[in-house]
Design a protein around this motif. Structure first.
Motif, PDB file in Angstrom:
ATOM      1  N   VAL A  25       0.832  -1.201   0.000  1.00  0.00           N
ATOM      2  CA  VAL A  25       0.000   0.000   0.000  1.00  0.00           C
ATOM      3  C   VAL A  25       0.872   1.258   0.000  1.00  0.00           C
ATOM      4  O   VAL A  25       0.669   2.173  -0.798  1.00  0.00           O
ATOM      5  CB  VAL A  25      -0.958   0.004   1.213  1.00  0.00           C
ATOM      6  CG1 VAL A  25      -1.582   1.388   1.407  1.00  0.00           C
ATOM      7  CG2 VAL A  25      -2.054  -1.027   1.021  1.00  0.00           C
ATOM      8  N   CYS A  26       1.868   1.294   0.877  1.00  0.00           N
ATOM      9  CA  CYS A  26       2.702   2.485   0.990  1.00  0.00           C
ATOM     10  C   CYS A  26       3.540   2.732  -0.256  1.00  0.00           C
ATOM     11  O   CYS A  26       3.872   3.878  -0.574  1.00  0.00           O
ATOM     12  CB  CYS A  26       3.600   2.380   2.225  1.00  0.00           C
ATOM     13  SG  CYS A  26       2.701   2.498   3.795  1.00  0.00           S
ATOM     14  N   HIS A  35      -6.812   7.127   4.450  1.00  0.00           N
ATOM     15  CA  HIS A  35      -6.799   6.619   5.818  1.00  0.00           C
ATOM     16  C   HIS A  35      -6.213   5.206   5.884  1.00  0.00           C
ATOM     17  O   HIS A  35      -5.569   4.847   6.876  1.00  0.00           O
ATOM     18  CB  HIS A  35      -8.210   6.632   6.399  1.00  0.00           C
ATOM     19  CG  HIS A  35      -8.923   7.921   6.184  1.00  0.00           C
ATOM     20  ND1 HIS A  35      -8.340   9.138   6.424  1.00  0.00           N
ATOM     21  CD2 HIS A  35     -10.184   8.191   5.717  1.00  0.00           C
ATOM     22  CE1 HIS A  35      -9.202  10.105   6.142  1.00  0.00           C
ATOM     23  NE2 HIS A  35     -10.314   9.550   5.700  1.00  0.00           N
ATOM     24  N   VAL A  36      -6.427   4.406   4.847  1.00  0.00           N
ATOM     25  CA  VAL A  36      -5.808   3.082   4.801  1.00  0.00           C
ATOM     26  C   VAL A  36      -4.309   3.233   4.584  1.00  0.00           C
ATOM     27  O   VAL A  36      -3.511   2.499   5.188  1.00  0.00           O
ATOM     28  CB  VAL A  36      -6.453   2.210   3.703  1.00  0.00           C
ATOM     29  CG1 VAL A  36      -5.685   0.909   3.527  1.00  0.00           C
ATOM     30  CG2 VAL A  36      -7.908   1.917   4.053  1.00  0.00           C
ATOM     31  N   ARG A  41       1.093   3.053   7.096  1.00  0.00           N
ATOM     32  CA  ARG A  41       2.271   3.799   7.554  1.00  0.00           C
ATOM     33  C   ARG A  41       2.423   3.657   9.068  1.00  0.00           C
ATOM     34  O   ARG A  41       3.540   3.531   9.595  1.00  0.00           O
ATOM     35  CB  ARG A  41       2.139   5.278   7.172  1.00  0.00           C
ATOM     36  CG  ARG A  41       2.199   5.544   5.677  1.00  0.00           C
ATOM     37  CD  ARG A  41       2.162   7.053   5.401  1.00  0.00           C
ATOM     38  NE  ARG A  41       2.156   7.316   3.976  1.00  0.00           N
ATOM     39  CZ  ARG A  41       1.123   7.803   3.296  1.00  0.00           C
ATOM     40  NH1 ARG A  41      -0.013   8.068   3.925  1.00  0.00           N
ATOM     41  NH2 ARG A  41       1.212   8.037   2.007  1.00  0.00           N
ATOM     42  N   ARG A  42       1.294   3.689   9.755  1.00  0.00           N
ATOM     43  CA  ARG A  42       1.324   3.527  11.211  1.00  0.00           C
ATOM     44  C   ARG A  42       1.906   2.170  11.589  1.00  0.00           C
ATOM     45  O   ARG A  42       2.731   2.077  12.508  1.00  0.00           O
ATOM     46  CB  ARG A  42      -0.092   3.675  11.761  1.00  0.00           C
ATOM     47  CG  ARG A  42      -0.214   3.511  13.269  1.00  0.00           C
ATOM     48  CD  ARG A  42      -1.673   3.348  13.667  1.00  0.00           C
ATOM     49  NE  ARG A  42      -1.872   3.339  15.100  1.00  0.00           N
ATOM     50  CZ  ARG A  42      -2.962   2.899  15.705  1.00  0.00           C
ATOM     51  NH1 ARG A  42      -3.974   2.421  14.971  1.00  0.00           N
ATOM     52  NH2 ARG A  42      -3.069   2.915  17.024  1.00  0.00           N
ATOM     53  N   GLY A 285       2.134  10.713  12.593  1.00  0.00           N
ATOM     54  CA  GLY A 285       2.753   9.637  13.350  1.00  0.00           C
ATOM     55  C   GLY A 285       2.812   9.803  14.845  1.00  0.00           C
ATOM     56  O   GLY A 285       3.516   9.052  15.523  1.00  0.00           O
ATOM     57  N   GLU A 286       2.087  10.786  15.396  1.00  0.00           N
ATOM     58  CA  GLU A 286       2.011  10.875  16.854  1.00  0.00           C
ATOM     59  C   GLU A 286       1.080   9.782  17.384  1.00  0.00           C
ATOM     60  O   GLU A 286       0.211   9.290  16.672  1.00  0.00           O
ATOM     61  CB  GLU A 286       1.484  12.252  17.265  1.00  0.00           C
ATOM     62  CG  GLU A 286       2.403  13.401  16.895  1.00  0.00           C
ATOM     63  CD  GLU A 286       1.804  14.751  17.219  1.00  0.00           C
ATOM     64  OE1 GLU A 286       0.580  14.804  17.504  1.00  0.00           O
ATOM     65  OE2 GLU A 286       2.538  15.750  17.168  1.00  0.00           O
ATOM     66  N   VAL A 287       1.251   9.428  18.643  1.00  0.00           N
ATOM     67  CA  VAL A 287       0.410   8.398  19.255  1.00  0.00           C
ATOM     68  C   VAL A 287      -0.855   9.065  19.785  1.00  0.00           C
ATOM     69  O   VAL A 287      -0.819   9.822  20.757  1.00  0.00           O
ATOM     70  CB  VAL A 287       1.146   7.663  20.382  1.00  0.00           C
ATOM     71  CG1 VAL A 287       0.219   6.633  21.028  1.00  0.00           C
ATOM     72  CG2 VAL A 287       2.405   6.994  19.849  1.00  0.00           C
ATOM     73  N   ILE A 288      -1.969   8.804  19.135  1.00  0.00           N
ATOM     74  CA  ILE A 288      -3.255   9.357  19.552  1.00  0.00           C
ATOM     75  C   ILE A 288      -3.978   8.377  20.472  1.00  0.00           C
ATOM     76  O   ILE A 288      -4.543   8.759  21.492  1.00  0.00           O
ATOM     77  CB  ILE A 288      -4.131   9.682  18.328  1.00  0.00           C
ATOM     78  CG1 ILE A 288      -3.421  10.672  17.403  1.00  0.00           C
ATOM     79  CG2 ILE A 288      -5.488  10.220  18.749  1.00  0.00           C
ATOM     80  CD1 ILE A 288      -3.120  12.009  18.052  1.00  0.00           C
TER      81      ILE A 288
END
Length: 634
Positions: A25-26, A35-36, A41-42, A285-288
């Protein structure tokens, strides 16, 4: 906004199906929406840096559940009847991620990382069978004693939709037939795994008589949930489990004041790694929320599924497997032929959050005619061409709309004819009872107090709207500007007239019914004027005519609305009602998802403002072969 973290290159084996999908995908080998792409990426970012915050990638655990599907489960229906459940690459990514990611708890136990999963995909992409398969795996192969697995929905019938898939799998699979004990015959209502005292059954809000203690809660069609009570009920029971899972699946919805929209927004932010994503949903890439898995299908900003089939896969990961090109091409053709079905098709098949199931005006078109301006300063001393008034009792909003003429604009019709047509500015004033405002804010799912504090909504004290507050506004505006005509609905208007009399205000008024099948009687002065001029007798105001007039003004960008969340929410939540015989359309308060009184008042004011103006021959934009709703909205 914080800058995006760079994902470090990793020596990842493509033998790992989760890593392989994320890489494909990336790197663009698999077409996916924003969003996918962010979810992938996540995953890769967590593979590089997750250990820094205690995350563990357990490839063996991921493969265990992935292999369970074809080894144990059998599909049902049509071409898939009795075949092993061979997972698609996107499905391997979902369940592999959910079961493969783990973390070390404070007591040293290594447990599943994800406790919540939100999956939003187009219709026909196998969401329910996937959820049913997860339920079977967690009941018999996940090692949980007395596991309670629930197929959950807002209503009993909907809960049984997912559970029927689970029962069909049981009936098709020799392994499940040998291991499970059913209860009930027509229908089966429970599947038990007696070896661990575990069960799998449907549940809904009305059917939950005692607090469940779910291990796995499979929530179907979140967009149909009227509120978050089912999810709250299930998550309250999670306190008895160390590694529970709330697995939510849904199509896109049309109500942005709903639990589904809240979960959608949270999942989108989790995937992007930022609480404030930009329009392109750039990965940060922050942790939400480390405990939520997100897989939200969507189109990119400028994609048009009605003209570009290459974007279809973004909303439909199983495009070419369960969903064939010819089927979606037929759906697209239907959307073009039957415009009233367009929003439902966008929502169900292309993951577009629409403003109502049957759209009136899409949000991007409304955004084009919204502007920040102070009408009282900008139009100081200018005559108000028309006002519209929708009075309320205790619950609805009372709304008044005002329209001024601002000039003209040259419009080129589809036949090439140029016409000079008037332009307008419009704005609303709205009132709600202060004493019940907070309580109704919860049931209506709108932030009344925030709107009041921001100056967009008036909230006089009391449990009902006192019409003297509304009359005072009209008195002030009539003094400062003058109001040429007030269009009114008969409900409570006699009481309002009494309040106007107390202020010594005399206005020219004209009746304007809010339904769709009855016209008001035309104004006597206009009847006399038509007789003297020898022209056709005038027609009275009615909602289909006013709605059509406002629609034309918006599409031609001949009206500008003062930006207001009160008006925008009403316009976005409008649902249409159609006369099946004549095809006339009007706003339906009964079908609408929010209080639409401001939209109704605005249509009344617009109808009164254009009443008597020459009406150019209507033309359908679909007569133009190059017309695209998505392009118009862009």
């Amino acid at each position: 906004m914080p800058t995006a973290k760079k994902i470090r290159p990793l020596n990842i084996s493509r033998a790992d199906p989760v890593d392989a999908y994320a890489l494909d995908v990336c790197e663009g080998r698999i077409v996916a929406g924003p969003h996918v792409r962010n979810a992938c990426r996540r995953h890769l970012n967590d593979r590089a840096h997750g250990h820094e915050r205690g995350l563990i990638w357990d490839r063996a655990a991921a493969l265990d559940v992935i292999n369970f599907f074809p080894d144990v489960l059998r599909l049902n229906g049509g071409q898939f009847e009795g075949k092993p459940f061979e997972l698609h690459a996107s499905q391997k990514f979902k369940i592999g991620s959910i079961f493969g990611w783990k973390r070390t708890e404070s007591d040293g136990a290594v447990l599943r990382r994800f406790r919540r999963a939100y999956i939003e995909e187009g219709k026909g992409n196998g969401k329910s069978p996937l959820a049913a398969g997860i339920g079977h795996y967690c009941m018999i192969a996940d090692g949980e004693a007395a596991a309670e697995i629930y197929a959950a929905a807002a209503a009993k019938d909907q809960a049984f939709v997912l559970f029927r898939d689970a029962v069909a799998m049981y009936e098709q699979s020799p392994a499940l037939k040998a291991a499970l004990t059913p209860s009930g015959g027509n229908p089966v209502w429970n599947l038990s795994y007696l070896a661990t005292r575990s069960f799998f059954r449907p549940i809904s809000r009305e059917g939950a008589h005692s607090g469940p203690r779910p291990y796995i809660a499979l929530c179907d069609e979140i967009h149909e949930h009227p509120d978050g009570k089912v999810i709250e009920m299930l998550e309250r029971g999670f306190k008895f489990r160390r590694a529970p899972l709330l697995f939510m699946i849904t199509n896109s919805g049309s109500d942005r004041n709903s639990i589904c929209w809240d979960e959608h927004q949270h999942a989108v932010r989790v995937a992007a790694g930022t609480a404030t994503p930009d329009d392109d949903f750039t990965y940060v890439g922050e942790v939400i929320d480390d405990s939520t898995f997100s897989y939200v299908c969507a189109l990119d900003l400028n994609d048009d599924p009605f003209t570009d089939p290459t974007c279809w896969q973004k909303a439909n990961p199983l495009f070419g497997v369960t969903l064939k090109h010819d089927y979606l091409a037929g759906v697209v053709a239907q959307a073009k032929d039957i415009p009233s079905k367009r929003n439902g098709i966008l929502r169900l098949h292309f993951c577009v959050w629409t403003e109502a199931d049957e759209a009136w005006i899409p949000r991007p078109l409304l955004d084009k005619v919204m502007a920040d301006f102070d009408p009282y300063e900008l139009h100081k001393g200018k005559k108000i061409a028309a006002a519209g008034l929708d009075l309320s009792g205790a619950k609805d909003l009372t709304a008044a709309a005002f329209v001024v003429r601002t000039g003209t604009k040259t419009i080129v019709r589809t036949d090439g004819e140029e016409v000079e047509l008037p332009t307008f500015d419009a704005w609303i004033e709205a009132w709600t009872p202060r004493d019940t405002m907070d309580e109704r804010s919860k049931t209506d799912n709108v932030p009344y107090r925030v709107w009041v504090d921001s100056g967009y909504l008036n909230a006089p004290e009391g449990k009902r709207i006192r019409y003297d507050h509304v009359a005072a506004k009209f008195a002030a505006l009539n003094t400062e500007h003058g109001i040429e005509v007030l269009a009114f609905d008969k409900y409570a208007f006699d009481k309002f007239e009494t309040e106007l009399d107390d202020y010594g205000v005399e206005l020219v008024t004209v009746a304007h019914p809010q339904g769709g099948k009855k016209r008001a009687k035309p104004n006597e002065d206009k009847i006399e004027a038509a007789k003297k001029a020898g022209t056709a007798p005038p027609l009275g105001l009615w909602m289909p005519g006013s709605v059509a007039a406002m629609e034309e003004l918006i599409l031609e960008e001949r009206i500008r609305f003062r930006a207001s969340p009160v008006l925008l929410t009403a316009l976005m939540g409008v649902a249409m009602e159609t006369d099946p015989l004549m095809g006339n359309q009007w706003f339906s308060k009964k079908k609408s998802t929010v209080r639409i009184d401001p939209a109704v008042a605005t249509a009344m004011a617009v109808g009164a403002a254009v009443d008597g103006a020459p009406e150019p021959k209507p033309a359908s934009p679909w007569d133009n072969p190059d017309f695209s709703l998505m392009k118009e909205a862009a």
